[in-house]
Structure formats: structure tokens, C-alpha cells
Design a protein around this motif. Structure first.
Motif, PDB file in Angstrom:
ATOM      1  N   UNK A  88      17.147  -5.074   5.495  1.00  0.00           N
ATOM      2  CA  UNK A  88      15.893  -5.592   6.041  1.00  0.00           C
ATOM      3  C   UNK A  88      15.967  -7.101   6.274  1.00  0.00           C
ATOM      4  N   UNK A  89      16.648  -7.801   5.381  1.00  0.00           N
ATOM      5  CA  UNK A  89      16.846  -9.237   5.571  1.00  0.00           C
ATOM      6  C   UNK A  89      17.644  -9.492   6.848  1.00  0.00           C
ATOM      7  N   UNK A  90      18.699  -8.702   7.034  1.00  0.00           N
ATOM      8  CA  UNK A  90      19.530  -8.856   8.217  1.00  0.00           C
ATOM      9  C   UNK A  90      18.761  -8.604   9.501  1.00  0.00           C
ATOM     10  N   UNK A  91      17.737  -7.757   9.419  1.00  0.00           N
ATOM     11  CA  UNK A  91      16.898  -7.456  10.580  1.00  0.00           C
ATOM     12  C   UNK A  91      15.769  -8.472  10.750  1.00  0.00           C
ATOM     13  N   UNK A  92      15.664  -9.410   9.816  1.00  0.00           N
ATOM     14  CA  UNK A  92      14.625 -10.422   9.907  1.00  0.00           C
ATOM     15  C   UNK A  92      13.240  -9.940   9.525  1.00  0.00           C
ATOM     16  N   UNK A 127      19.917   2.233  -4.260  1.00  0.00           N
ATOM     17  CA  UNK A 127      19.858   1.858  -2.854  1.00  0.00           C
ATOM     18  C   UNK A 127      18.862   0.775  -2.507  1.00  0.00           C
ATOM     19  N   UNK A 128      18.101   0.288  -3.475  1.00  0.00           N
ATOM     20  CA  UNK A 128      17.050  -0.698  -3.189  1.00  0.00           C
ATOM     21  C   UNK A 128      17.641  -2.018  -2.704  1.00  0.00           C
ATOM     22  N   UNK A 129      18.645  -2.529  -3.409  1.00  0.00           N
ATOM     23  CA  UNK A 129      19.245  -3.809  -3.022  1.00  0.00           C
ATOM     24  C   UNK A 129      19.902  -3.696  -1.655  1.00  0.00           C
ATOM     25  N   UNK A 130      20.552  -2.561  -1.400  1.00  0.00           N
ATOM     26  CA  UNK A 130      21.193  -2.347  -0.107  1.00  0.00           C
ATOM     27  C   UNK A 130      20.168  -2.332   1.020  1.00  0.00           C
ATOM     28  N   UNK A 131      19.043  -1.639   0.803  1.00  0.00           N
ATOM     29  CA  UNK A 131      18.010  -1.590   1.835  1.00  0.00           C
ATOM     30  C   UNK A 131      17.369  -2.964   2.026  1.00  0.00           C
ATOM     31  N   UNK A 132      17.182  -3.691   0.933  1.00  0.00           N
ATOM     32  CA  UNK A 132      16.630  -5.041   1.022  1.00  0.00           C
ATOM     33  C   UNK A 132      17.537  -5.929   1.859  1.00  0.00           C
ATOM     34  N   UNK A 133      18.852  -5.864   1.618  1.00  0.00           N
ATOM     35  CA  UNK A 133      19.802  -6.662   2.379  1.00  0.00           C
ATOM     36  C   UNK A 133      19.761  -6.290   3.865  1.00  0.00           C
ATOM     37  N   UNK A 188       9.907  -8.224  -2.557  1.00  0.00           N
ATOM     38  CA  UNK A 188      11.190  -8.900  -2.338  1.00  0.00           C
ATOM     39  C   UNK A 188      11.190  -9.672  -1.018  1.00  0.00           C
ATOM     40  N   UNK A 189      10.634  -9.073   0.019  1.00  0.00           N
ATOM     41  CA  UNK A 189      10.601  -9.744   1.318  1.00  0.00           C
ATOM     42  C   UNK A 189       9.668 -10.946   1.314  1.00  0.00           C
ATOM     43  N   UNK A 190       8.566 -10.857   0.571  1.00  0.00           N
ATOM     44  CA  UNK A 190       7.657 -11.997   0.443  1.00  0.00           C
ATOM     45  C   UNK A 190       8.379 -13.177  -0.217  1.00  0.00           C
ATOM     46  N   UNK A 191       9.112 -12.880  -1.270  1.00  0.00           N
ATOM     47  CA  UNK A 191       9.868 -13.931  -1.960  1.00  0.00           C
ATOM     48  C   UNK A 191      10.960 -14.490  -1.061  1.00  0.00           C
ATOM     49  N   UNK A 192      11.595 -13.630  -0.265  1.00  0.00           N
ATOM     50  CA  UNK A 192      12.680 -14.076   0.614  1.00  0.00           C
ATOM     51  C   UNK A 192      12.170 -14.975   1.736  1.00  0.00           C
ATOM     52  N   UNK A 193      10.950 -14.739   2.188  1.00  0.00           N
ATOM     53  CA  UNK A 193      10.401 -15.573   3.259  1.00  0.00           C
ATOM     54  C   UNK A 193      10.114 -16.986   2.779  1.00  0.00           C
ATOM     55  N   UNK A 194       9.824 -17.130   1.492  1.00  0.00           N
ATOM     56  CA  UNK A 194       9.501 -18.447   0.928  1.00  0.00           C
ATOM     57  C   UNK A 194      10.411 -18.719  -0.273  1.00  0.00           C
ATOM     58  N   UNK A 195      11.703 -18.953  -0.013  1.00  0.00           N
ATOM     59  CA  UNK A 195      12.679 -19.063  -1.109  1.00  0.00           C
ATOM     60  C   UNK A 195      12.549 -20.319  -1.966  1.00  0.00           C
ATOM     61  N   UNK A 196      11.804 -21.316  -1.499  1.00  0.00           N
ATOM     62  CA  UNK A 196      11.682 -22.563  -2.267  1.00  0.00           C
ATOM     63  C   UNK A 196      10.357 -22.684  -2.999  1.00  0.00           C
ATOM     64  N   UNK A 237       0.306  -5.872   6.479  1.00  0.00           N
ATOM     65  CA  UNK A 237       1.692  -5.512   6.867  1.00  0.00           C
ATOM     66  C   UNK A 237       1.930  -4.005   6.897  1.00  0.00           C
ATOM     67  N   UNK A 238       1.076  -3.237   7.569  1.00  0.00           N
ATOM     68  CA  UNK A 238       1.187  -1.780   7.517  1.00  0.00           C
ATOM     69  C   UNK A 238       2.446  -1.204   8.152  1.00  0.00           C
ATOM     70  N   UNK A 239       3.033  -1.907   9.117  1.00  0.00           N
ATOM     71  CA  UNK A 239       4.208  -1.383   9.820  1.00  0.00           C
ATOM     72  C   UNK A 239       5.477  -2.173   9.518  1.00  0.00           C
ATOM     73  N   UNK A 240       5.441  -3.015   8.516  1.00  0.00           N
ATOM     74  CA  UNK A 240       6.574  -3.911   8.232  1.00  0.00           C
ATOM     75  C   UNK A 240       7.883  -3.152   8.012  1.00  0.00           C
ATOM     76  N   UNK A 241       7.814  -2.033   7.313  1.00  0.00           N
ATOM     77  CA  UNK A 241       9.033  -1.308   6.951  1.00  0.00           C
ATOM     78  C   UNK A 241       9.320  -0.123   7.863  1.00  0.00           C
ATOM     79  N   UNK A 242       8.513   0.032   8.905  1.00  0.00           N
ATOM     80  CA  UNK A 242       8.662   1.195   9.780  1.00  0.00           C
ATOM     81  C   UNK A 242       9.471   0.855  11.019  1.00  0.00           C
ATOM     82  N   UNK A 243      10.372   1.755  11.416  1.00  0.00           N
ATOM     83  CA  UNK A 243      11.095   1.627  12.672  1.00  0.00           C
ATOM     84  C   UNK A 243      12.027   0.435  12.728  1.00  0.00           C
ATOM     85  N   UNK A 244      12.610   0.187  13.889  1.00  0.00           N
ATOM     86  CA  UNK A 244      13.541  -0.935  14.054  1.00  0.00           C
ATOM     87  C   UNK A 244      12.802  -2.270  14.046  1.00  0.00           C
ATOM     88  N   UNK A 245      13.516  -3.324  13.694  1.00  0.00           N
ATOM     89  CA  UNK A 245      12.892  -4.648  13.647  1.00  0.00           C
ATOM     90  C   UNK A 245      12.536  -5.115  15.047  1.00  0.00           C
TER      91      UNK A 245
END
Length: 220
Positions: free
Chosen positions: A187-191, A179-185, A15-23, A212-220
Motif C-alpha cells: 500500500x505504501x508503494x501504491x501511495x 501478511x499485514x506488513x507485506x500488505x502495508x508495504x 499504519x498508513x496514517x502514521x506513514x503519512x506523517x512520519x515526523x 476514508x471509505x475507499x482507501x483500501x479498495x481497488x487499485x491506487x
């Protein structure tokens, strides 16, 4: 194939890969394990590794990514027994597009080299609906929001053709929903999507870690 279980972290990376390149369309490789044999294989997808975003039909780029990922999986055998390439993922340029299209060629290539591999496709309409529900719920006191519908579709090779695997139940496709969509949103907000790097970017700057081993770990 008997069943496939997709981890939440792997789904979020797609989801994050798609969000980074929305076009543009994006694609990548799925890692995990396979147990059982023909007709009863159980696939567990534990990670998604982003590959391309500019020209997802460029075979040489994906071939290079596959070669490096195969070596990476072998290096991880000591800590992640049985880790291997287990599939291909794709998010189309148009969210309403529910076809693998040219991606079938890459899915075929991966399944031929790594039997029982699957193909995962982002379900754009389901994701949009989930985000809309989340937004609506946030405007209501006590609303939890979020979609309980899978935001990805799974395809498996059956008699030489890629067919959609039904979600839910003890068999079939087990895709995280709660909770997947909520967590995705969040993560988007955190950039976090801007912190993700794919293999194509890695080729331009080898300092960028496309695993991307640490992409989802800890604060942004």
C-alpha cells in the motif's frame, strides 16, 4: 474486558496514517461493536478513523471528531448493527516510544462516554523489525518475509488504570499478523498513505473525506 479483535483494515489505516506523517505523532478513533457486559466484554474493532497529526493534544479537535463520528455511527445502524465508538488509537512521534502519554487523557474521555472502549498504540520497533524482515526476504529466492508479531499494542481500563492486554489466545488481544506488513508495504508503494485524510485536514478542506471509505479498495 474479556477480549478484543482488531480487523486488518483498521490496523492498516492506523499504519498508513502514521506513514503519512512520519515526523509527528498521530491519533484517531476506533469504531466497532461491543458485546457482553462488565468483566466479559468482547470488543470488535472494524474501522479506524484518523483525527489529528499536528497537535494531537488539542482536545477541541478530537471532541469535534467524536461528535461527528457518534452521529455517523447512528446513521449506519441500518447496515452495521451496534456500530459505535470503541476506542482511541495513537502512533507516537518516536517509534521507540511505547507509552500512551498524554493520549491517556483522550482514552479516558472516550472510555467514560463509551464504556469498554480500548486504547491502541502502534508498536514502532515491531513494525520496523517486520519491514526489515520483509526486505531481507525479498532478497532471497522463495522468501515470503513478513512479521508474525503484532505491530500494535492494546490497553484496556482495569481498576481505573490503563493496562496492556496480552496478545494471542482465545481471549486477550487478537491482532492480525500474517501478511499485514507485506500488505502495508504494498500500500505504501501504491501511495495509499498520501490518499488518506484525517479530521484535521478535513477542517481545512471539507471536500476531503476523513472517513476514508475507499482507501483500501481497488487499485491506487
Amino acid at each position: 474486558m474479556k477480549s478484543c479483535t482488531l480487523s486488518e483494515d483498521a490496523l492498516l489505516k492506523v499504519l498508513l496514517h502514521a506513514a503519512k506523517h512520519p515526523t509527528t505523532a498521530v491519533n484517531g478513533v476506533l469504531l466497532g461493536t461491543v458485546s457482553g457486559g462488565d468483566g466479559a466484554a468482547e470488543v470488535s474493532v472494524t474501522d479506524a478513523v484518523p483525527a489529528c497529526h499536528s497537535f494531537i493534544s488539542l482536545a477541541p479537535v478530537l471532541e469535534a471528531a467524536l461528535s461527528q463520528l457518534e452521529a455517523h455511527a447512528k446513521e449506519q445502524q441500518g447496515t452495521q448493527s451496534g456500530l459505535r465508538i470503541v476506542g482511541y488509537y495513537q502512533a507516537n512521534e518516536r517509534l521507540s516510544d511505547g507509552e500512551l502519554g498524554a493520549g491517556r487523557r483522550f482514552a479516558d474521555r472516550i472510555e467514560a462516554a463509551w464504556p469498554h472502549s480500548v486504547a491502541l498504540l502502534l508498536d514502532g520497533p515491531a513494525l520496523q523489525a517486520g519491514l526489515a524482515q520483509l526486505t531481507a526476504a525479498e532478497g532471497q529466492a522463495g522468501g515470503s518475509g513478513g512479521s508474525e508479531q503484532p505491530v500494535a499494542q492494546l490497553f484496556a481500563k482495569d481498576g481505573g488504570r490503563w493496562t496492556k492486554v496480552a496478545a494471542g489466545g482465545s481471549g486477550g488481544f487478537r491482532c492480525p499478523t500474517s501478511g499485514v506488513v507485506s500488505r502495508f508495504a504494498q500500500l505504501l508503494g501504491e501511495g495509499r498513505h498520501q490518499q488518506l485524510h484525517d479530521f484535521e485536514e478535513h477542517l481545512d478542506d471539507i471536500a476531503l473525506d476523513w472517513l476514508n471509505p475507499t482507501l483500501l479498495a481497488g487499485p491506487a
